[in-house]
Design an enzyme around this catalytic site. Structure first.
Site, PDB file in Angstrom:
ATOM      1  N   CYS A  77       0.748  -1.270   0.000  1.00 32.56           N
ATOM      2  CA  CYS A  77       0.000   0.000   0.000  1.00 32.56           C
ATOM      3  C   CYS A  77       0.774   1.313   0.000  1.00 32.56           C
ATOM      4  CB  CYS A  77      -0.916   0.041   1.210  1.00 32.56           C
ATOM      5  SG  CYS A  77      -2.077  -1.300   1.307  1.00 32.56           S
ATOM      6  N   HIS A 132      -2.883   7.379   3.834  1.00 34.58           N
ATOM      7  CA  HIS A 132      -1.720   6.513   4.122  1.00 34.58           C
ATOM      8  C   HIS A 132      -0.387   7.127   3.695  1.00 34.58           C
ATOM      9  CE1 HIS A 132      -0.536   1.986   4.565  1.00 34.58           C
ATOM     10  NE2 HIS A 132      -0.374   2.672   5.684  1.00 34.58           N
TER      11      HIS A 132
HETATM   12 CA    CA Z   1      -3.088  -2.115  -0.836  1.00 36.06          CA
END
Ligand code: CA
Length: 483
Positions: A77, A132
């Site tokens: 990610c 994120h």
């Molecule tokens: Ca991901």
């Protein structure tokens, strides 16, 4: 008199300039970038799913271009998203690991995000969903080029308000009460809001509102719609799971329901674009930030392994482009395209100025797309995932892919003819392999030490084991070395 004439002349020039810029602005496409989270190669209808149906995405795929070799910037990610929004490999600015929760750290501010470039050129910019990339105020989406942000700053979130509404009382950052990251309040531009809908539906609703707002403002837009689906926790609506009576595995069934909710949302957004007269000149991109997680319902068939791996299942992802005004329908592009390419590609579409000195690792792919040419013939590209005491590495060049995992030797695959990476051809192609590994080693010279680790233990391992162990990673003489 002379002054008046000069003024008239200047006014005339200004009018011309304004007409020209209005015409240019009218031509510039909207960019709707839809990013799914941990969606596997075989998890949408248009890319070969047999059990999951995605009618809205499939229709966009039929009317647009699908990509058989699209690669995320990293097999998981945080670094993948960093690569996408900065246009650079995350290893080059210390970001090859996920950010630790609420650490105050974030992607270095000198890395100007594509959102800022588009905003500066006159685009209305929005980010929805998962961030994120830094939770401290200076790393907030609103400070990285996004006019609007609705979502959450960490690496994931619960889907049903009932499962997080009781934990938080609708405030952000309470210092003495620990709220698990996945249960923090949803926020709009830094302010906590009370959300009542299932997460995917809420993000689709906000996307619809954003495209309507952009139409009213008569501004081209860039919307980064980062659904957290189908990332864990696996939580789907009963009505969406009911679409898949034949799926018996409960994880897969829930996952399928989550993907179906994304597809429903895409249908709503496309309708909103159509109704506001924007669909023809909107580039819609749909893709995933990394491969499917095999233990959490994902399927990357026919690719090897999944999320986190340097084999194809880690970073080769489904992708489509839809843009009625400029891209013919029913096309397949079979050359490699990287998430690193979006930055220069979007900047070119917008006629936006890339900041002086900005280094980019990808390229504008639109000229290659229209000519159906390989954007990186004879040009290698890389995947590097650090582990404890060693690094997994892969280098691609044309149909070739060299792979090193764990402490084993480098292997070589012809992924055009062996998509599942099952036949090692390293012994027959020693020179080619050595050359590819050498090129990756040269690439690694501009990597920097990580600025953070996802957990203290990871950082301790890094230090104790003297990482990065380039002596192990770029060893291609065929000798097995100790780990
Ligand atoms: Ca991901």
């Amino acid at each position: 008199m002379q002054l008046a004439q000069t003024c008239k002349y200047l006014a005339f020039i200004l009018t011309l300039c304004s007409v020209a810029s209005t015409a240019m602005a009218a031509d510039r496409p909207n960019i709707l970038f839809i990013l799914a989270d941990d969606l596997g190669y075989a998890d949408v209808g248009f890319n070969g799913a047999k059990d999951i149906v995605t009618p809205n995405l499939d229709q966009l795929a039929r009317q647009g271009t699908t990509f058989t070799r699209a690669y995320a910037a990293h097999p998981f990610c945080g670094p993948s998203r960093a690569g996408l929004l900065t246009g650079r490999y995350p290893h080059h600015y210390g970001a090859p690991f996920n950010l630790p929760e609420r650490s105050g750290l974030g992607i270095p501010l000198q890395e100007v995000f594509i959102a800022q470039v588009l905003k500066d050129s006159g685009y209305l910019t929005g980010a929805l969903g998962k961030w994120h990339l830094g939770e401290a105020p200076q790393f907030h989406p609103n400070r990285r080029g996004f006019d609007e942000f609705y979502g959450f700053l960490g690496g994931g979130h619960e889907y049903f308000p009932a499962s997080y509404a009781q934990t938080n009382k609708g405030s952000l950052g309470e210092e003495f009460t620990y709220i698990p990251e996945y249960q923090l309040p949803i926020q709009h531009n830094g302010k906590a809001v009370v959300e009542t809908e299932y997460m995917t539906d809420a993000l689709s609703r906000e996307a619809v509102a954003f495209v309507k707002k952009a139409a009213d403002a008569k501004q081209p837009f860039f919307l980064y719609l980062a659904y957290n689906a189908p990332h864990t926790p696996l939580q789907a609506k009963a009505e969406d799971m009911a679409m898949f009576p034949d799926i018996k595995d409960s994880k897969r069934k829930t996952y399928a329901g989550m993907v179906y909710a994304v597809d429903r949302g895409v249908g709503r957004i496309v309708n909103a674009l159509q109704q506001s007269g924007q669909l023809d000149n909107t580039l819609i991109v749909f893709t995933s930030d990394n491969g499917g997680k095999l233990t959490a319902g994902g399927n990357n068939y026919p690719l090897r392994e999944g999320k986190g791996s340097v084999y194809e299942g880690g970073s080769r992802v489904p992708m489509l482009f839809h843009w009625p005004q400029k891209l013919p329908g029913n096309r397949r592009f079979e050359h490699p395209v990287l998430a690193l390419d979006f930055y220069p590609s979007f900047a070119a579409l917008a006629g936006a100025r890339i900041p002086q000195g900005k280094v980019l690792d990808g390229k504008n792919i639109f000229p290659y797309l229209s000519a159906n040419k390989n954007p990186r013939a004879n040009e290698p590209y890389y995947v590097l995932r650090h582990r404890h005491g060693f690094s997994d590495a892969a280098v691609h060049k044309d149909q070739w892919k060299a792979v090193k995992v764990s402490a084993t030797n480098w292997k070589l695959f012809d992924i055009e003819n062996d998509i599942s990476e099952s036949h090692d051809l390293s012994l027959e192609n020693k020179e080619l392999l050595a050359d590819m590994v050498r090129r990756m080693e040269m690439w690694s010279w501009s990597n920097t030490q990580p600025l953070w680790f996802s957990a203290t233990e990871e950082g301790a391992h890094w230090r104790l084991q003297g990482m990065p162990r380039d002596d192990l990673t770029y060893d291609h003489d065929g000798n097995q070395r100790p780990q």
